[in-house]
Structure formats: C-alpha cells, structure tokens
Design a protein around this motif. Structure first.
Motif, short mmCIF file in Angstrom:
data_model
loop_
_atom_site.label_atom_id
_atom_site.label_comp_id
_atom_site.label_asym_id
_atom_site.label_seq_id
_atom_site.Cartn_x
_atom_site.Cartn_y
_atom_site.Cartn_z
N UNK A 274 0.99 -1.21 0.02
CA UNK A 274 0.11 -0.01 0.06
C UNK A 274 0.79 1.40 -0.01
N UNK A 275 0.53 2.18 -0.96
CA UNK A 275 1.34 3.40 -1.01
C UNK A 275 0.65 4.41 -0.19
N UNK A 276 1.30 4.91 0.84
CA UNK A 276 0.56 5.84 1.96
C UNK A 276 1.01 7.36 1.94
N UNK A 277 2.07 7.53 0.96
CA UNK A 277 2.52 8.68 0.74
C UNK A 277 3.22 8.97 -0.65
N UNK A 278 3.11 10.01 -1.31
CA UNK A 278 3.81 10.25 -2.57
C UNK A 278 3.48 9.73 -3.72
N UNK A 279 4.23 9.22 -4.59
CA UNK A 279 3.93 8.87 -6.11
C UNK A 279 4.92 7.98 -6.41
N UNK A 280 4.55 6.97 -7.00
CA UNK A 280 5.69 6.03 -7.69
C UNK A 280 4.89 5.25 -9.10
N UNK A 281 5.58 4.59 -9.74
CA UNK A 281 5.13 4.05 -11.00
C UNK A 281 4.10 2.78 -10.97
N UNK A 282 3.91 2.38 -9.56
CA UNK A 282 2.93 1.43 -9.17
C UNK A 282 1.48 1.88 -8.57
N UNK A 283 0.74 1.15 -8.72
CA UNK A 283 -0.78 1.46 -8.16
C UNK A 283 -0.69 1.83 -6.69
N UNK A 284 -1.46 2.36 -6.25
CA UNK A 284 -1.78 2.62 -4.61
C UNK A 284 -1.58 1.34 -4.13
N UNK A 285 -2.46 0.37 -4.35
CA UNK A 285 -2.70 -1.11 -3.56
C UNK A 285 -2.03 -2.01 -4.92
N UNK A 286 -0.92 -2.72 -4.51
CA UNK A 286 -0.53 -3.88 -5.38
C UNK A 286 -0.45 -5.16 -4.49
N UNK A 287 -1.07 -6.25 -5.38
CA UNK A 287 -1.03 -7.40 -4.52
C UNK A 287 -0.55 -8.53 -5.50
N UNK A 288 -0.28 -9.61 -4.99
CA UNK A 288 0.38 -10.85 -5.53
C UNK A 288 0.80 -11.87 -4.78
N UNK A 289 1.88 -12.58 -5.21
CA UNK A 289 2.24 -13.49 -4.36
C UNK A 289 3.81 -13.71 -4.62
N UNK A 290 4.47 -14.56 -3.77
CA UNK A 290 6.04 -14.85 -3.84
C UNK A 290 6.05 -16.22 -3.45
N UNK A 291 7.25 -16.82 -4.09
CA UNK A 291 7.79 -18.16 -3.61
C UNK A 291 9.35 -17.80 -3.47
N UNK A 292 9.70 -18.59 -2.48
CA UNK A 292 11.21 -18.64 -2.12
C UNK A 292 11.76 -19.87 -1.86
N UNK A 293 12.82 -20.38 -2.03
CA UNK A 293 13.44 -21.40 -1.78
C UNK A 293 14.95 -21.17 -1.16
N UNK A 294 15.28 -21.50 0.21
CA UNK A 294 16.17 -21.03 1.02
C UNK A 294 16.94 -22.27 1.39
N UNK A 295 18.30 -22.16 1.23
CA UNK A 295 19.28 -23.01 1.74
C UNK A 295 20.21 -22.50 2.50
N UNK A 296 20.84 -23.17 3.75
CA UNK A 296 21.92 -22.71 4.64
C UNK A 296 21.41 -21.54 5.55
N UNK A 297 20.04 -21.51 5.76
CA UNK A 297 19.35 -20.74 6.72
C UNK A 297 19.24 -21.46 8.13
N UNK A 298 19.28 -20.84 9.19
CA UNK A 298 19.00 -21.39 10.52
C UNK A 298 17.16 -21.44 10.48
N UNK A 299 16.95 -22.56 11.50
CA UNK A 299 15.69 -22.97 11.31
C UNK A 299 14.47 -22.00 11.19
N UNK A 300 14.28 -21.07 11.93
CA UNK A 300 13.34 -19.85 12.02
C UNK A 300 14.02 -18.56 11.48
#
Length: 303
Positions: A274-300
């Motif tokens: 959510x854009x709460x101040x100012x202007x940028x090239x995106x919409x005021x509200x952007x939504x979607x999803x992400x996927x990540x695969x992590x190696x070598x990080x501690x448990x949490x």
C-alpha cells in the motif's frame, strides 16, 4: 539481506529466488564463509568468540559482496576489476539464557555497515563517442534483533520475533534511452540504447518486523511479516520527504526434512503493498504472491 518481488495477479507467475550459504572451519575461532543470495556472492572470514558457561557469543564478519552477473552481458563478474563491489562489516552478539532444564530463551543483536564505490558512465549529449564517467560512494547501516523462545519440551511451540532497521544511500544508474544515430553513407538511420542522464540517489529507511512461529510438530512454520519503507527525494540525505509504502506478507514455510536438513525450506506468501504517501510507478495498492527456496539458513531465520 532483501528479496526481489514480482507483482503478479492472484499468485500467477511468482518469482523464485535461491539462497545458499557455505561455512568452512579454518581454526577454532575462524570460519571461511561464502553465501549466494539474490544474484550476489558474499565471501569473507567469520571470527567467533564464545563463553559457553555464560552463554555469550560474539561474532565479527568482514566480507566482500559482488554481483554474480553483469546485467547487460549476463556473464560472471567476480574479478577484481568489477566496479560494483561492496565491503560489509557485521558484528553480532548472542546471549543464550537456556539452562539444563526449563525453557529456551535466546537473544541476538546484529549491527552491519556496508560501503561501495561505483563508476557510472553516461552520455549527456546523446553522442556515444562523448562519454562522461562519475564515481560515487554508496553506504548502508543495518541493525537487527532476533529472539528465540520455547518451553524446551518435545513438541513445544517455538517463537522467534525478529526486528530490523535499515538505512541505505545507494547510487543507481539512469535507465537507457534510444537515440537516433547520424545516417551512415548509405542513408540508413539506426538507433542506439545509451544512458543520457547522470546517476541519482534516493535514501531509503526500512523498518521491518516478523514473528516466526513453529507449532512444534509437522513440517510447516508460519511467518507474518510487515515492512514500512520510507524513500527520500533525489539527492537528499533524509529518507522521509518523498514516498512511503507499507507491505504485508504472510509466509508459510515447508521443510522437506526436519531431521537431516532442517535449514532447507520452501516458502509461499501472498502480499499486499500500500502506498501511503507520495507517487511511484505502481498502483496505490499492489497485490500478488511470492515463492522462495532457501538453503543454509537457520531454522526460523527470516530478516
């Protein structure tokens, strides 16, 4: 340590990012470390001093961070001539209050400083033969806290609140534009993609909070996370004069193995920005999803 986000609709076409870390013990107090995250390679020694009886550990990590690829040529760029390196100095203090019996309680504080010098080339007259080259210094400060709490019993839930404050003053090259070249002797007109404008800098201040939760059983953990990014005006040192964005994420992590390799995890999360101040090239509200695969990080580990 920030992920690359792909603004997709209803979790379509998510971006997968890989991270891997290798640590090799050189002496009782020194490890050689290498990590690859988001297209960057970071390598250097890790010096660690530990007082087991008091549960105190102090770690110092000086390292060099380099890009794995050249954005224009997509080739390895890890030699000593690269102009996009950064030096990183991180110090971490951990206090483990865990006793032989009872609950588990651990606190970790990390401070990090980054510095890099970039050489930017551009062509203000739109003439490929009239090059201007400027050097600029970029830097960043970061402070983190990570706690870990559990009852210390088999199957007991585990909680890890994590908080981060980051300020970055990074110079960036302007975007390429197409310019019309002088007609050749045959009268043909061609175009070239070159950078016309000089580099610019916008300071960014980014607090973030995440609560990592493992219920104690099963192969899943849960991580509600919130970011609030402040961006300053071009050329300013203060980050509060231009753009503000709030981002909410709700990660679910799957661990393929909780016994042999608990540091391998696959995560998925919807997000709302959510854009709460100012202007940028995106919409005021952007939504979607992400996927990540992590190696070598501690448990949490997250932030």
């Amino acid at each position: 340590m920030r992920q690359i986000y792909f603004y997709s609709v209803l979790l379509l076409c998510p971006l997968m990012t890989l991270a891997q870390e290798v640590k090799l013990k050189v002496s009782p107090y020194v490890n050689a470390t290498t990590s690859i995250k988001e297209g960057l390679i970071e390598a250097g020694p890790e010096l660690s001093w530990e007082k087991i009886q008091s549960g105190k550990t102090f770690t110092l990590r000086p390292s060099i961070r380099l890009p794995l690829t050249n954005e224009a040529e997509n080739v390895l760029q890890i030699d000593r001539f690269t102009s996009t390196w950064k030096s990183v100095l991180a110090a971490q203090f951990t206090k483990d209050n865990t006793q032989e019996s009872g609950g588990i309680s651990r606190h970790s504080f990390t401070g990090q400083f980054e510095y890099g010098h970039d050489n930017f080339k551009y062509y203000p007259s739109a003439n490929p033969n009239a090059e201007v080259s400027n050097g600029a210094d970029s830097y960043a400060f970061e402070v983190k806290y990570a706690g870990f709490f559990s009852k210390g019993q088999s199957g007991a839930p585990q909680f890890s609140p994590q908080f981060r404050l980051r300020y970055a003053y990074n110079w960036n090259a302007a975007s390429e534009v197409s310019v019309i070249n002088t007609p050749n002797p045959g009268g043909f007109v061609t175009t070239s993609d070159i950078i016309v404008d000089p580099p610019s800098v916008q300071p960014v201040f980014s607090p973030a909070f995440s609560l990592q939760i493992y219920p104690g059983k099963g192969n899943f953990s849960y991580s509600p996370t919130i970011y609030y990014d402040f961006t300053g005006n071009i050329g300013d040192n203060g980050p509060f004069g231009n753009l503000n964005r709030l981002r909410l994420e709700t990660w679910i992590f799957f661990y393929p193995s909780l016994t042999d390799s608990p540091n391998v995890k696959i995560g998925i999360s919807p997000f709302l920005s959510l854009r709460t101040k100012g202007q940028d090239s995106f919409n005021k509200a952007e939504y979607g999803g992400m996927i990540t695969v992590k190696f070598g990080t501690s448990f949490l580990q997250f932030l």
